[in-house]
Design a protein around this motif. Structure first.
Motif, PDB file in Angstrom:
ATOM      1  N   GLU A   3      39.114  43.468  35.582  1.00 44.46           N
ATOM      2  CA  GLU A   3      37.618  43.122  35.566  1.00 44.46           C
ATOM      3  C   GLU A   3      36.959  42.796  33.947  1.00 44.46           C
ATOM      4  O   GLU A   3      36.464  41.730  33.893  1.00 44.46           O
ATOM      5  CB  GLU A   3      36.655  44.196  36.052  1.00 44.46           C
ATOM      6  CG  GLU A   3      35.384  43.912  36.402  1.00 44.46           C
ATOM      7  CD  GLU A   3      34.442  44.876  36.957  1.00 44.46           C
ATOM      8  OE1 GLU A   3      33.318  44.607  37.416  1.00 44.46           O
ATOM      9  OE2 GLU A   3      34.888  46.143  37.098  1.00 44.46           O
ATOM     10  N   LYS A   4      37.529  43.688  33.230  1.00 49.63           N
ATOM     11  CA  LYS A   4      37.079  43.406  31.727  1.00 49.63           C
ATOM     12  C   LYS A   4      37.916  41.997  31.320  1.00 49.63           C
ATOM     13  O   LYS A   4      37.400  41.273  30.506  1.00 49.63           O
ATOM     14  CB  LYS A   4      37.434  44.532  30.950  1.00 49.63           C
ATOM     15  CG  LYS A   4      36.747  45.731  31.264  1.00 49.63           C
ATOM     16  CD  LYS A   4      36.966  46.705  30.363  1.00 49.63           C
ATOM     17  CE  LYS A   4      36.264  48.059  30.335  1.00 49.63           C
ATOM     18  NZ  LYS A   4      36.608  49.376  29.588  1.00 49.63           N
ATOM     19  N   LYS A   5      38.998  41.589  31.749  1.00 47.51           N
ATOM     20  CA  LYS A   5      39.711  40.521  31.464  1.00 47.51           C
ATOM     21  C   LYS A   5      39.085  39.364  31.945  1.00 47.51           C
ATOM     22  O   LYS A   5      39.543  38.142  31.465  1.00 47.51           O
ATOM     23  CB  LYS A   5      41.278  40.757  31.654  1.00 47.51           C
ATOM     24  CG  LYS A   5      42.147  39.677  31.192  1.00 47.51           C
ATOM     25  CD  LYS A   5      43.587  40.001  31.573  1.00 47.51           C
ATOM     26  CE  LYS A   5      44.712  38.966  30.778  1.00 47.51           C
ATOM     27  NZ  LYS A   5      45.927  39.004  31.404  1.00 47.51           N
ATOM     28  N   GLY A   6      38.430  39.521  33.048  1.00 51.11           N
ATOM     29  CA  GLY A   6      38.024  38.210  33.733  1.00 51.11           C
ATOM     30  C   GLY A   6      38.862  37.760  34.764  1.00 51.11           C
ATOM     31  O   GLY A   6      38.666  36.511  35.067  1.00 51.11           O
ATOM     32  N   ALA A   7      39.648  38.642  34.991  1.00 51.66           N
ATOM     33  CA  ALA A   7      40.878  37.985  36.011  1.00 51.66           C
ATOM     34  C   ALA A   7      40.519  38.261  37.394  1.00 51.66           C
ATOM     35  O   ALA A   7      41.164  39.046  38.145  1.00 51.66           O
ATOM     36  CB  ALA A   7      42.278  38.627  35.643  1.00 51.66           C
ATOM     37  N   MET A   8      39.380  37.305  37.709  1.00 51.12           N
ATOM     38  CA  MET A   8      38.783  37.614  39.015  1.00 51.12           C
ATOM     39  C   MET A   8      39.634  37.242  40.350  1.00 51.12           C
ATOM     40  O   MET A   8      39.619  37.649  41.282  1.00 51.12           O
ATOM     41  CB  MET A   8      37.592  36.751  39.193  1.00 51.12           C
ATOM     42  CG  MET A   8      36.679  37.121  37.963  1.00 51.12           C
ATOM     43  SD  MET A   8      36.456  38.788  37.603  1.00 51.12           S
ATOM     44  CE  MET A   8      35.723  39.563  38.990  1.00 51.12           C
ATOM     45  N   SER A   9      40.472  36.207  40.191  1.00 52.55           N
ATOM     46  CA  SER A   9      41.283  35.759  41.136  1.00 52.55           C
ATOM     47  C   SER A   9      42.526  37.037  41.435  1.00 52.55           C
ATOM     48  O   SER A   9      42.899  37.247  42.642  1.00 52.55           O
ATOM     49  CB  SER A   9      42.393  34.451  40.647  1.00 52.55           C
ATOM     50  OG  SER A   9      43.164  34.199  41.685  1.00 52.55           O
ATOM     51  N   MET A  10      43.031  37.526  40.380  1.00 50.96           N
ATOM     52  CA  MET A  10      44.005  38.837  40.476  1.00 50.96           C
ATOM     53  C   MET A  10      43.263  40.009  40.974  1.00 50.96           C
ATOM     54  O   MET A  10      43.856  40.476  41.967  1.00 50.96           O
ATOM     55  CB  MET A  10      44.760  39.161  39.220  1.00 50.96           C
ATOM     56  CG  MET A  10      45.524  37.912  38.612  1.00 50.96           C
ATOM     57  SD  MET A  10      46.387  38.432  37.135  1.00 50.96           S
ATOM     58  CE  MET A  10      47.128  39.815  37.507  1.00 50.96           C
ATOM     59  N   LEU A  11      42.033  40.072  40.619  1.00 53.85           N
ATOM     60  CA  LEU A  11      41.262  41.285  41.080  1.00 53.85           C
ATOM     61  C   LEU A  11      41.022  41.065  42.520  1.00 53.85           C
ATOM     62  O   LEU A  11      41.054  42.081  43.198  1.00 53.85           O
ATOM     63  CB  LEU A  11      39.937  41.300  40.275  1.00 53.85           C
ATOM     64  CG  LEU A  11      38.988  42.529  40.551  1.00 53.85           C
ATOM     65  CD1 LEU A  11      39.658  43.818  40.036  1.00 53.85           C
ATOM     66  CD2 LEU A  11      37.680  42.300  39.789  1.00 53.85           C
ATOM     67  N   ASP A  12      40.621  39.981  42.961  1.00 58.53           N
ATOM     68  CA  ASP A  12      40.381  39.919  44.456  1.00 58.53           C
ATOM     69  C   ASP A  12      41.707  39.990  45.250  1.00 58.53           C
ATOM     70  O   ASP A  12      41.648  40.776  46.403  1.00 58.53           O
ATOM     71  CB  ASP A  12      39.909  38.347  44.644  1.00 58.53           C
ATOM     72  CG  ASP A  12      39.600  38.144  46.181  1.00 58.53           C
ATOM     73  OD1 ASP A  12      38.679  38.694  46.681  1.00 58.53           O
ATOM     74  OD2 ASP A  12      40.102  37.263  46.812  1.00 58.53           O
ATOM     75  N   LYS A  13      42.892  39.963  44.649  1.00 59.85           N
ATOM     76  CA  LYS A  13      44.195  40.126  45.564  1.00 59.85           C
ATOM     77  C   LYS A  13      44.403  41.448  45.459  1.00 59.85           C
ATOM     78  O   LYS A  13      45.203  41.999  46.397  1.00 59.85           O
ATOM     79  CB  LYS A  13      45.219  39.153  45.072  1.00 59.85           C
ATOM     80  CG  LYS A  13      45.010  37.707  45.193  1.00 59.85           C
ATOM     81  CD  LYS A  13      46.034  36.889  44.655  1.00 59.85           C
ATOM     82  CE  LYS A  13      45.840  35.237  44.568  1.00 59.85           C
ATOM     83  NZ  LYS A  13      46.850  34.562  44.158  1.00 59.85           N
ATOM     84  N   ALA A  14      44.193  42.032  44.284  1.00 64.18           N
ATOM     85  CA  ALA A  14      44.568  43.623  44.246  1.00 64.18           C
ATOM     86  C   ALA A  14      43.583  44.570  44.375  1.00 64.18           C
ATOM     87  O   ALA A  14      43.846  45.667  44.613  1.00 64.18           O
ATOM     88  CB  ALA A  14      44.795  43.786  42.623  1.00 64.18           C
ATOM     89  N   LYS A  15      42.258  44.197  45.001  1.00 67.88           N
ATOM     90  CA  LYS A  15      41.272  45.255  45.315  1.00 67.88           C
ATOM     91  C   LYS A  15      41.742  46.103  46.462  1.00 67.88           C
ATOM     92  O   LYS A  15      42.557  45.748  47.399  1.00 67.88           O
ATOM     93  CB  LYS A  15      39.998  44.263  45.498  1.00 67.88           C
ATOM     94  CG  LYS A  15      40.195  43.603  47.116  1.00 67.88           C
ATOM     95  CD  LYS A  15      38.715  42.616  47.265  1.00 67.88           C
ATOM     96  CE  LYS A  15      39.125  41.966  48.576  1.00 67.88           C
ATOM     97  NZ  LYS A  15      37.716  41.126  48.889  1.00 67.88           N
ATOM     98  N   ILE A  16      41.027  47.135  46.193  1.00 66.58           N
ATOM     99  CA  ILE A  16      41.244  48.259  47.549  1.00 66.58           C
ATOM    100  C   ILE A  16      40.311  47.802  48.538  1.00 66.58           C
ATOM    101  O   ILE A  16      39.079  47.825  48.236  1.00 66.58           O
ATOM    102  CB  ILE A  16      40.918  49.708  46.892  1.00 66.58           C
ATOM    103  CG1 ILE A  16      41.698  50.079  45.530  1.00 66.58           C
ATOM    104  CG2 ILE A  16      41.223  50.602  48.108  1.00 66.58           C
ATOM    105  CD1 ILE A  16      41.290  51.187  45.111  1.00 66.58           C
ATOM    106  N   LEU A  17      40.920  47.834  49.847  1.00 67.88           N
ATOM    107  CA  LEU A  17      40.010  47.550  51.113  1.00 67.88           C
ATOM    108  C   LEU A  17      39.713  48.894  51.801  1.00 67.88           C
ATOM    109  O   LEU A  17      40.376  49.454  52.544  1.00 67.88           O
ATOM    110  CB  LEU A  17      40.911  46.680  51.930  1.00 67.88           C
ATOM    111  CG  LEU A  17      41.362  45.357  51.386  1.00 67.88           C
ATOM    112  CD1 LEU A  17      42.072  44.396  52.406  1.00 67.88           C
ATOM    113  CD2 LEU A  17      40.162  44.416  50.936  1.00 67.88           C
ATOM    114  N   ASP A  18      38.521  49.309  51.159  1.00 68.32           N
ATOM    115  CA  ASP A  18      37.850  50.709  51.960  1.00 68.32           C
ATOM    116  C   ASP A  18      37.846  50.430  53.254  1.00 68.32           C
ATOM    117  O   ASP A  18      37.843  51.565  53.995  1.00 68.32           O
ATOM    118  CB  ASP A  18      36.751  50.927  51.028  1.00 68.32           C
ATOM    119  CG  ASP A  18      37.078  51.148  49.646  1.00 68.32           C
ATOM    120  OD1 ASP A  18      37.916  52.054  49.192  1.00 68.32           O
ATOM    121  OD2 ASP A  18      36.409  50.435  48.731  1.00 68.32           O
ATOM    122  N   GLU A  19      37.534  49.107  53.712  1.00 64.21           N
ATOM    123  CA  GLU A  19      36.982  49.059  55.136  1.00 64.21           C
ATOM    124  C   GLU A  19      37.935  49.384  56.001  1.00 64.21           C
ATOM    125  O   GLU A  19      38.050  49.472  57.294  1.00 64.21           O
ATOM    126  CB  GLU A  19      36.360  47.773  55.305  1.00 64.21           C
ATOM    127  CG  GLU A  19      37.386  46.632  55.024  1.00 64.21           C
ATOM    128  CD  GLU A  19      37.098  46.021  53.628  1.00 64.21           C
ATOM    129  OE1 GLU A  19      37.599  44.915  53.450  1.00 64.21           O
ATOM    130  OE2 GLU A  19      36.836  46.894  52.829  1.00 64.21           O
TER     131      GLU A  19
END
Length: 287
Positions: A64-80
């Motif tokens: 998030e701090k790096k601004g790597a939003m594409s990677m962040l979207d692929k790596a996110k935790i799917l709580d649902e």
């Protein structure tokens, strides 16, 4: 009156300091990392513990701090995905499991295989730029099946379970891993092919000698194997380098799937799951 004024003064001070941000602690300490690894063979180490919510959230914060939003979207935790498991069962974990401090030392689950690979890449970068590192250059990655088995067997080629015995209970009757215990009332007689028919519990739970748990447990709760590796069977099924492959079974698995010779219960699972996490291995490239 004096005591009342003292109380008011203390209350005022408390209200001021209550909103003061607490100092940020280091989430992932490379300084302590050397104590978290177990040697599998010369040049190859395994983490003693499954990757935790604490570690993985540190990685997500970095993206998030790096601004790597594409990677962040692929790596996110799917709580649902907790909710998808069983709505009434999974709902309490939706907003707490991956983010509440109480679960910091629990295995991260509900992430993609790609996210686990990204985490290993991040950890490689962090370690190789750490001034006090032991090795000049290493590579963190997910293990192959053979590497995972070598870590799980801990030098015992014919081991049925990582702890070396043939049973899921210890000498005192305590369970040795986190899995779904099946009561006799949920078992049916043998089928014609010799296999036992079992009714899966609607609301799964896991058993230890001390308590009943709803899902995963802390990554250091049970006794480690002879390599010092914890929960390599049970708790969270562990991703392999090959996408859609895991080993070890999970908190949701019956005891059979904790066997080291068992088939992969989650073979073909490509979506994030509450039952699947990972353990990072470290390969030494330059001593």
């Amino acid at each position: 009156m004096k005591s009342f004024l003292t109380f008011i003064t203390l209350a005022a001070l408390c209200s001021v300091f209550a909103f003061k941000p607490a100092p940020k602690k280091a989430l992932f300490s490379l300084k302590k990392f050397e104590k978290k690894r177990a040697i599998v063979k010369p040049g190859l180490y395994a983490s003693k513990f499954e990757a935790t919510n604490l570690e993985y959230n540190e990685f997500l914060t970095y993206l998030e701090k790096k601004g790597a939003m594409s990677m962040l979207d692929k790596a996110k935790i799917l709580d649902e995905n907790w909710y998808h498991l069983q709505p009434s069962f999974g709902e309490p974990f939706l907003s707490t499991y991956a983010h509440h401090p109480a679960y910091e030392n629990y295995p991260v689950v509900n992430i993609s295989h790609e996210g686990a690979v990204f985490f290993c890449d991040w950890l490689t970068e962090q370690y190789n730029t750490y001034a006090k590192r032991e090795f000049k250059k290493v590579l963190f990655r997910l293990p192959t099946e053979q590497e995972w088995l070598a870590a799980a067997r801990a030098g015992k080629e014919n081991a049925v379970f990582p702890w070396g015995g043939h049973y899921l209970r210890g000498t005192n009757g305590q369970f040795l891993a986190n899995f779904t215990y099946i009561m006799e009332s949920q078992q049916k007689k043998m089928r014609e092919d010799g296999t036992m028919e079992i009714n899966k519990p609607l609301f799964p739970h896991t058993e230890t000698s001390q308590t009943r748990m709803n899902a995963t447990c802390p990554v250091d709760l049970f006794t480690p194997n002879d390599f010092g590796i914890y929960n390599i069977s049970g708790n969270a099924a562990e991703m392999l380098a090959e996408p859609g492959r895991t080993r070890g079974g999970s908190w949701h698995s019956f005891g059979y799937y904790l066997r080291l010779d068992a088939e992969d219960e989650y073979a073909g699972f490509t979506e994030p799951s509450p039952m699947i996490g990972f353990r990072y291995f470290m390969e030494v490239l330059e001593p």
